[in-house]
Design a protein around this motif. Structure first.
Motif, PDB file in Angstrom:
ATOM      1  N   ALA A  64       0.643  -1.208  -0.039  1.00  0.00           N
ATOM      2  CA  ALA A  64      -0.042  -0.006  -0.077  1.00  0.00           C
ATOM      3  C   ALA A  64       0.808   1.165   0.105  1.00  0.00           C
ATOM      4  CB  ALA A  64      -0.841  -0.099   1.189  1.00  0.00           C
ATOM      5  N   ARG A  65       1.737   1.174   0.748  1.00  0.00           N
ATOM      6  CA  ARG A  65       2.570   2.465   0.916  1.00  0.00           C
ATOM      7  C   ARG A  65       3.661   2.414  -0.378  1.00  0.00           C
ATOM      8  NH1 ARG A  65       3.818   0.347   6.483  1.00  0.00           N
ATOM      9  NH2 ARG A  65       2.539   1.681   7.902  1.00  0.00           N
ATOM     10  N   ALA A  66       3.837   1.552  -1.167  1.00  0.00           N
ATOM     11  CA  ALA A  66       4.658   1.614  -2.415  1.00  0.00           C
ATOM     12  C   ALA A  66       3.782   2.283  -3.313  1.00  0.00           C
ATOM     13  CB  ALA A  66       5.259   0.318  -2.743  1.00  0.00           C
ATOM     14  N   ALA A  67       2.469   1.743  -3.178  1.00  0.00           N
ATOM     15  CA  ALA A  67       1.570   2.228  -4.434  1.00  0.00           C
ATOM     16  C   ALA A  67       1.302   3.860  -4.397  1.00  0.00           C
ATOM     17  CB  ALA A  67       0.179   1.221  -4.256  1.00  0.00           C
ATOM     18  N   GLN A  68       1.129   4.019  -2.860  1.00  0.00           N
ATOM     19  CA  GLN A  68       0.914   5.465  -2.757  1.00  0.00           C
ATOM     20  C   GLN A  68       2.197   6.196  -2.905  1.00  0.00           C
ATOM     21  OE1 GLN A  68       0.359   6.950   1.530  1.00  0.00           O
ATOM     22  NE2 GLN A  68      -1.528   7.573   0.958  1.00  0.00           N
ATOM     23  N   ASP A  69       3.188   5.950  -2.769  1.00  0.00           N
ATOM     24  CA  ASP A  69       4.327   6.633  -3.191  1.00  0.00           C
ATOM     25  C   ASP A  69       4.666   6.845  -4.725  1.00  0.00           C
ATOM     26  OD1 ASP A  69       5.446   6.853  -0.636  1.00  0.00           O
ATOM     27  OD2 ASP A  69       6.762   5.069  -0.483  1.00  0.00           O
ATOM     28  N   ALA A  70       3.909   5.708  -5.535  1.00  0.00           N
ATOM     29  CA  ALA A  70       3.876   5.747  -6.926  1.00  0.00           C
ATOM     30  C   ALA A  70       3.025   6.664  -7.515  1.00  0.00           C
ATOM     31  CB  ALA A  70       3.698   4.489  -7.484  1.00  0.00           C
ATOM     32  N   GLY A  71       2.142   7.258  -6.552  1.00  0.00           N
ATOM     33  CA  GLY A  71       0.983   8.238  -6.994  1.00  0.00           C
ATOM     34  C   GLY A  71      -0.411   7.647  -7.333  1.00  0.00           C
ATOM     35  N   VAL A  72      -0.469   6.279  -6.660  1.00  0.00           N
ATOM     36  CA  VAL A  72      -1.820   5.431  -6.709  1.00  0.00           C
ATOM     37  C   VAL A  72      -2.849   6.219  -5.912  1.00  0.00           C
ATOM     38  CG1 VAL A  72      -2.996   3.548  -6.475  1.00  0.00           C
ATOM     39  CG2 VAL A  72      -0.800   3.383  -7.546  1.00  0.00           C
ATOM     40  N   LYS A  73      -3.894   6.556  -6.251  1.00  0.00           N
ATOM     41  CA  LYS A  73      -4.986   7.369  -5.518  1.00  0.00           C
ATOM     42  C   LYS A  73      -6.003   6.407  -4.850  1.00  0.00           C
ATOM     43  CE  LYS A  73      -2.918  11.264  -6.205  1.00  0.00           C
ATOM     44  NZ  LYS A  73      -2.142  11.924  -5.111  1.00  0.00           N
ATOM     45  N   HIS A  74      -6.275   5.329  -5.694  1.00  0.00           N
ATOM     46  CA  HIS A  74      -7.377   4.398  -5.298  1.00  0.00           C
ATOM     47  C   HIS A  74      -6.831   2.901  -4.941  1.00  0.00           C
ATOM     48  CE1 HIS A  74     -11.144   2.252  -7.291  1.00  0.00           C
ATOM     49  NE2 HIS A  74     -11.018   2.121  -6.018  1.00  0.00           N
ATOM     50  N   PHE A  75      -7.194   2.504  -3.741  1.00  0.00           N
ATOM     51  CA  PHE A  75      -6.812   1.382  -3.131  1.00  0.00           C
ATOM     52  C   PHE A  75      -7.808   0.272  -2.819  1.00  0.00           C
ATOM     53  CE2 PHE A  75      -4.500  -1.749  -0.261  1.00  0.00           C
ATOM     54  CZ  PHE A  75      -3.314  -1.773  -0.908  1.00  0.00           C
ATOM     55  N   ILE A  76      -7.686  -1.053  -3.247  1.00  0.00           N
ATOM     56  CA  ILE A  76      -8.657  -1.759  -3.017  1.00  0.00           C
ATOM     57  C   ILE A  76      -7.963  -3.104  -2.491  1.00  0.00           C
ATOM     58  CG2 ILE A  76     -10.442  -3.634  -3.890  1.00  0.00           C
ATOM     59  CD1 ILE A  76     -10.570  -1.948  -6.635  1.00  0.00           C
ATOM     60  N   VAL A  77      -8.510  -3.490  -0.982  1.00  0.00           N
ATOM     61  CA  VAL A  77      -7.817  -4.484  -0.403  1.00  0.00           C
ATOM     62  C   VAL A  77      -8.998  -5.574   0.079  1.00  0.00           C
ATOM     63  CG1 VAL A  77      -8.689  -3.380   1.755  1.00  0.00           C
ATOM     64  CG2 VAL A  77      -6.567  -4.886   1.598  1.00  0.00           C
ATOM     65  N   VAL A  78      -8.574  -7.011  -0.140  1.00  0.00           N
ATOM     66  CA  VAL A  78      -9.351  -8.150   0.086  1.00  0.00           C
ATOM     67  C   VAL A  78      -9.069  -8.508   1.787  1.00  0.00           C
ATOM     68  CG1 VAL A  78      -9.956 -10.199  -0.326  1.00  0.00           C
ATOM     69  CG2 VAL A  78      -9.241  -8.729  -2.250  1.00  0.00           C
ATOM     70  N   SER A  79     -10.119  -7.955   2.337  1.00  0.00           N
ATOM     71  CA  SER A  79      -9.938  -8.137   4.027  1.00  0.00           C
ATOM     72  C   SER A  79     -10.960  -9.517   4.284  1.00  0.00           C
ATOM     73  CB  SER A  79     -10.751  -7.072   4.698  1.00  0.00           C
ATOM     74  OG  SER A  79     -10.405  -7.095   6.015  1.00  0.00           O
ATOM     75  N   SER A  80     -11.728  -9.148   5.547  1.00  0.00           N
ATOM     76  CA  SER A  80     -12.583 -10.520   5.583  1.00  0.00           C
ATOM     77  C   SER A  80     -13.628  -9.956   6.247  1.00  0.00           C
ATOM     78  CB  SER A  80     -11.682 -11.455   6.412  1.00  0.00           C
ATOM     79  OG  SER A  80     -12.759 -12.584   6.892  1.00  0.00           O
ATOM     80  N   VAL A  81     -14.834 -10.715   6.486  1.00  0.00           N
ATOM     81  CA  VAL A  81     -15.899 -10.516   7.039  1.00  0.00           C
ATOM     82  C   VAL A  81     -15.527 -10.540   8.571  1.00  0.00           C
ATOM     83  CG1 VAL A  81     -16.686 -12.922   7.216  1.00  0.00           C
ATOM     84  CG2 VAL A  81     -18.429 -10.913   7.524  1.00  0.00           C
ATOM     85  N   GLY A  82     -16.100  -9.828   9.242  1.00  0.00           N
ATOM     86  CA  GLY A  82     -15.871  -9.611  10.873  1.00  0.00           C
ATOM     87  C   GLY A  82     -14.471  -9.196  11.266  1.00  0.00           C
ATOM     88  N   ALA A  83     -13.758  -8.525  10.218  1.00  0.00           N
ATOM     89  CA  ALA A  83     -12.429  -7.854  10.614  1.00  0.00           C
ATOM     90  C   ALA A  83     -13.019  -6.725  11.723  1.00  0.00           C
ATOM     91  CB  ALA A  83     -11.977  -7.281   9.297  1.00  0.00           C
ATOM     92  N   ASN A  84     -12.210  -6.605  12.852  1.00  0.00           N
ATOM     93  CA  ASN A  84     -12.396  -5.773  13.807  1.00  0.00           C
ATOM     94  C   ASN A  84     -11.070  -5.678  14.603  1.00  0.00           C
ATOM     95  OD1 ASN A  84     -12.919  -4.316  16.322  1.00  0.00           O
ATOM     96  ND2 ASN A  84     -15.241  -5.047  16.263  1.00  0.00           N
TER      97      ASN A  84
END
Length: 211
Positions: free
Chosen positions: A88-108
């Protein structure tokens, strides 16, 4: 044409994204520990050191494992937390503005269950990075053919048709969901432009996927 960085392309969800994407509409560069051999541009990294990424319209993170597969809680966390944030940080450093992450139901982040807590903690950290748009995908049990053997998941997949009968209303977020639907939903999100932080569980993922 939309350009995308895809981490975790050899995993179940990543493979579904690659299989379903339209090469005329989405140019994918994979980022991972090994090449897929399915797209022209692939970046090999162990996610332990900073990654030099090209700019892209969107970054998709489908990295993930289980404690059993990783071998320990620390090894699990190194993938589902450390590697995700490194990407994520590398993508942000590259100028990416939109990030999609696969997490999981119940994440807390305050969950008593270690798996759910780590997923929640990484979601919290991603929110703090300040992407213009952050899409958090929280599927239930992923239904698909894995290369690795996961006995517990195999059992749950076999019993999913029965348990689905009891998982109605708000509980349907815990039901199984075909990985093809998750992949299609992620591809639909690649074109989303409105700023903000969004979460998607089974029902909304099916709506995005169109099936």
């Amino acid at each position: 044409m939309t350009s995308a960085l895809l981490a975790g392309a050899t995993g179940l969800v990543g493979q579904a994204v690659l299989a379903a994407h339209d090469v005329e509409k989405l140019q994918v560069t994979t980022v991972g520990r090994r090449a897929t051999g399915r797209v022209p541009n692939e970046i090999i990294t162990d996610f332990r050191t900073p990654i030099d990424l090209p700019n892209a319209d969107v970054a998709i993170c489908a990295l993930g494992t289980t404690i059993a597969s990783a071998g320990s809680k620390d090894a699990f966390r190194s993938v589902d937390y450390d590697a995700v944030l490194t990407f994520a940080r590398a993508a942000q450093d590259a100028g990416v503005k939109h990030f999609i992450v696969v997490s999981s139901v119940g994440a807390n982040a305050k969950a008593a269950v270690f798996y759910a807590r780590v997923k929640g903690e990484v979601e919290r950290e991603l929110e703090s990075l300040g992407f213009s748009r952050l899409d958090i995908v929280q599927p239930g049990l992923l239904l698909g053919e894995r290369q690795e053997n996961r006995p517990v998941e195999t059992l749950l997949r076999c019993t999913d048709p029965l348990t689905r009968v009891f998982l109605k209303g708000p509980l349907d977020r815990y039901a199984g969901i075909a990985v093809d639907a998750v992949g299609a939903a992620i591809l639909a999100l690649c074109d989303a432009a409105q700023a903000g932080i969004y979460r998607y569980e089974n029902r909304s993922l099916h709506q995005l996927a169109g099936f």
